[in-house]
Design an enzyme around this catalytic site. Structure first.
Site, PDB file in Angstrom:
ATOM      1  N   ASP A  11     -11.474  32.557   0.572  1.00  0.00           N
ATOM      2  CA  ASP A  11     -11.359  32.806  -0.860  1.00  0.00           C
ATOM      3  C   ASP A  11     -12.606  32.610  -2.123  1.00  0.00           C
ATOM      4  OD1 ASP A  11      -9.597  33.529  -3.663  1.00  0.00           O
ATOM      5  OD2 ASP A  11      -9.603  31.370  -3.810  1.00  0.00           O
ATOM      6  N   SER A  12     -12.355  33.189  -2.896  1.00  0.00           N
ATOM      7  CA  SER A  12     -13.430  32.903  -3.936  1.00  0.00           C
ATOM      8  C   SER A  12     -13.305  31.371  -4.798  1.00  0.00           C
ATOM      9  CB  SER A  12     -13.508  33.680  -5.421  1.00  0.00           C
ATOM     10  OG  SER A  12     -12.460  33.276  -6.361  1.00  0.00           O
ATOM     11  N   TYR A  43     -14.521  36.248  -9.161  1.00  0.00           N
ATOM     12  CA  TYR A  43     -15.250  37.229  -8.378  1.00  0.00           C
ATOM     13  C   TYR A  43     -14.524  38.093  -9.323  1.00  0.00           C
ATOM     14  CZ  TYR A  43     -16.362  35.400  -4.167  1.00  0.00           C
ATOM     15  OH  TYR A  43     -16.969  35.018  -2.580  1.00  0.00           O
ATOM     16  N   GLY A  44     -13.341  37.992 -10.153  1.00  0.00           N
ATOM     17  CA  GLY A  44     -12.423  38.799 -10.667  1.00  0.00           C
ATOM     18  C   GLY A  44     -13.968  39.654 -11.842  1.00  0.00           C
ATOM     19  N   CYS A  74      -7.751  36.137  -1.066  1.00  0.00           N
ATOM     20  CA  CYS A  74      -7.881  36.530  -2.377  1.00  0.00           C
ATOM     21  C   CYS A  74      -7.367  37.728  -2.389  1.00  0.00           C
ATOM     22  CB  CYS A  74      -9.193  36.101  -2.094  1.00  0.00           C
ATOM     23  SG  CYS A  74     -10.008  36.579  -4.306  1.00  0.00           S
ATOM     24  N   ASN A  75      -7.057  38.457  -3.104  1.00  0.00           N
ATOM     25  CA  ASN A  75      -6.776  39.572  -3.887  1.00  0.00           C
ATOM     26  C   ASN A  75      -8.029  40.439  -4.207  1.00  0.00           C
ATOM     27  OD1 ASN A  75      -3.996  38.295  -4.754  1.00  0.00           O
ATOM     28  ND2 ASN A  75      -3.149  40.351  -4.129  1.00  0.00           N
ATOM     29  N   GLU A 153      -8.650  26.911 -11.210  1.00  0.00           N
ATOM     30  CA  GLU A 153     -10.371  25.836 -10.218  1.00  0.00           C
ATOM     31  C   GLU A 153     -10.292  24.442 -11.161  1.00  0.00           C
ATOM     32  OE1 GLU A 153     -12.138  26.825  -8.274  1.00  0.00           O
ATOM     33  OE2 GLU A 153     -11.012  28.491  -8.049  1.00  0.00           O
ATOM     34  N   CYS A 185      -3.413  37.155  -7.970  1.00  0.00           N
ATOM     35  CA  CYS A 185      -4.282  37.096  -7.585  1.00  0.00           C
ATOM     36  C   CYS A 185      -3.373  35.412  -7.169  1.00  0.00           C
ATOM     37  CB  CYS A 185      -5.062  36.545  -8.778  1.00  0.00           C
ATOM     38  SG  CYS A 185      -6.038  35.521  -9.105  1.00  0.00           S
ATOM     39  N   THR A 186      -4.343  35.235  -5.955  1.00  0.00           N
ATOM     40  CA  THR A 186      -3.613  33.446  -5.629  1.00  0.00           C
ATOM     41  C   THR A 186      -4.078  32.392  -6.106  1.00  0.00           C
ATOM     42  OG1 THR A 186      -5.950  33.921  -4.029  1.00  0.00           O
ATOM     43  CG2 THR A 186      -4.541  34.844  -2.938  1.00  0.00           C
ATOM     44  N   HIS A 187      -4.841  32.256  -6.859  1.00  0.00           N
ATOM     45  CA  HIS A 187      -4.926  31.552  -8.022  1.00  0.00           C
ATOM     46  C   HIS A 187      -3.783  31.087  -8.756  1.00  0.00           C
ATOM     47  CE1 HIS A 187      -9.696  31.672  -7.343  1.00  0.00           C
ATOM     48  NE2 HIS A 187      -9.241  30.691  -7.894  1.00  0.00           N
TER      49      HIS A 187
HETATM   50  N1  DGL Z   1      -8.437  34.624  -6.226  1.00  0.00           N
HETATM   51  C1  DGL Z   1      -8.798  35.671  -6.344  1.00  0.00           C
HETATM   52  C2  DGL Z   1      -7.774  36.947  -6.120  1.00  0.00           C
HETATM   53  O1  DGL Z   1      -6.772  36.662  -5.895  1.00  0.00           O
HETATM   54  C3  DGL Z   1     -10.541  35.976  -6.801  1.00  0.00           C
HETATM   55  C4  DGL Z   1     -10.023  34.800  -8.679  1.00  0.00           C
HETATM   56  C5  DGL Z   1     -11.402  35.228  -9.314  1.00  0.00           C
HETATM   57  O2  DGL Z   1     -12.474  34.575  -8.189  1.00  0.00           O
HETATM   58  O3  DGL Z   1     -11.501  36.042 -10.641  1.00  0.00           O
HETATM   59  O4  DGL Z   1      -8.016  37.592  -6.903  1.00  0.00           O
END
Ligand code: DGL
Length: 283
Positions: A11-12, A43-44, A74-75, A153, A185-187
């Protein structure tokens, strides 16, 4: 022994820990290597090309550690790189994430569902294809919620600032009549209790992590790769950010007992990747 090799998750940052939690619950005998690219989180807001480059690097890192299966937890990374990963590493099984539009569209009573994810996920072809396949006749309202990633985070999942951000982003969706909210999003699952508190019981919050862990188990089983051991597996965490900061957030998200004994290491990989430059550039 192939079956004793670890499962990799990437994941990011700490978002993939929501998937790790389910993998641990469902596949307790598996050793796991979790890699967080906190040197580059979030990453978004990045371009699809850059996220793809980072994701390939993370996958290469896990493959070098002998991962028998990789969960792209991570999506955003899945949207940017899943196709490329399968092309580049045809011998490695990958399990990716896509927003769970299908169950939400199936369950909705109001005919209106909400999807929250990152900007990059909404721009990818994967999202368009999921909506095209599964959301016929259903109204889909989307919102990018970049501050939710930053809150997770920071390990800040239930603070006044978190509630305020959730109200600001999600009350417009509630007012538009959604009765299903897909966490794309996994967060975001770490904010689920606060999200549910803001939206109330009339909105079902759809978290796909358990289904993704089940899929990982199915793929391992189909390939004869399930670890038959009875002892609990070991988790090794790598971050390209700060080790001490990762451990702190791990405690906030998965609990102090998990963080206390955790094996957290600094990830280093070489910048510049010749094989990557030769990779197919198409999605
Ligand atoms: N956890 C990530 C996702 O599922 C990325 C979040 C990010 O880094 O912006 O999209």
């Amino acid at each position: 022994q192939a079956r004793a090799r670890p499962v990799g998750l990437l994941d990011s940052g700490v978002g993939g820990l929501s998937v790790l939690r389910e993998v641990r619950a469902q596949l307790p005998a598996e050793d796991v290597i979790y890699v967080a690219d906190q040197g580059h989180v979030p990453y978004g807001p990045r371009s699809i090309e850059q996220v793809r480059e980072f994701t390939v690097k993370l996958a290469r890192f896990l493959i070098a550690q002998d991962a028998k299966l990789i969960v792209v937890a991570c999506n955003t990374a899945s949207a940017a790189a899943l196709y490329t990963l399968r092309e580049l590493f045809p011998d490695v099984p990958f399990v990716g994430m896509e927003p769970a539009v299908k169950p939400a569209a199936h369950e909705t009573q109001t005919g209106t569902i909400g999807v929250i994810a990152t900007e990059a996920t909404f721009q990818g072809e994967l999202y368009a294809s999921v909506v095209g396949r599964f959301a016929q006749g259903v109204e889909v309202i989307t919102a990018a919620c970049p501050e939710f990633v930053l809150l997770a985070e920071a390990g800040e999942t239930d603070s006044p600032a978190a509630h305020e951000a959730i109200r600001r982003r999600l009350l417009p969706l509630a007012e538009a009549g959604i009765d299903q909210l897909v966490l794309g999003c996994t967060h975001f699952p770490f904010l689920k209790p606060a999200i549910q508190a803001v939206l109330g019981p009339g909105v079902t919050v759809v978290d796909p992590s358990a289904a993704v862990a089940r899929q990982a188990g199915r793929v391992l089983e189909a390939r004869g790769l399930l670890n038959p051991g009875a002892r609990p597996g070991h988790v090794t965490y790598y971050t390209s950010g700060e080790v001490a900061a990762f451990r702190r957030v791990l405690g906030a998200l998965l609990g102090e007992p998990v963080a206390r004994g955790a094996d957290v290491r600094a990830a280093c990989w070489t910048e510049g990747d010749a094989a990557l430059a030769a990779a197919p550039s198409a999605l």
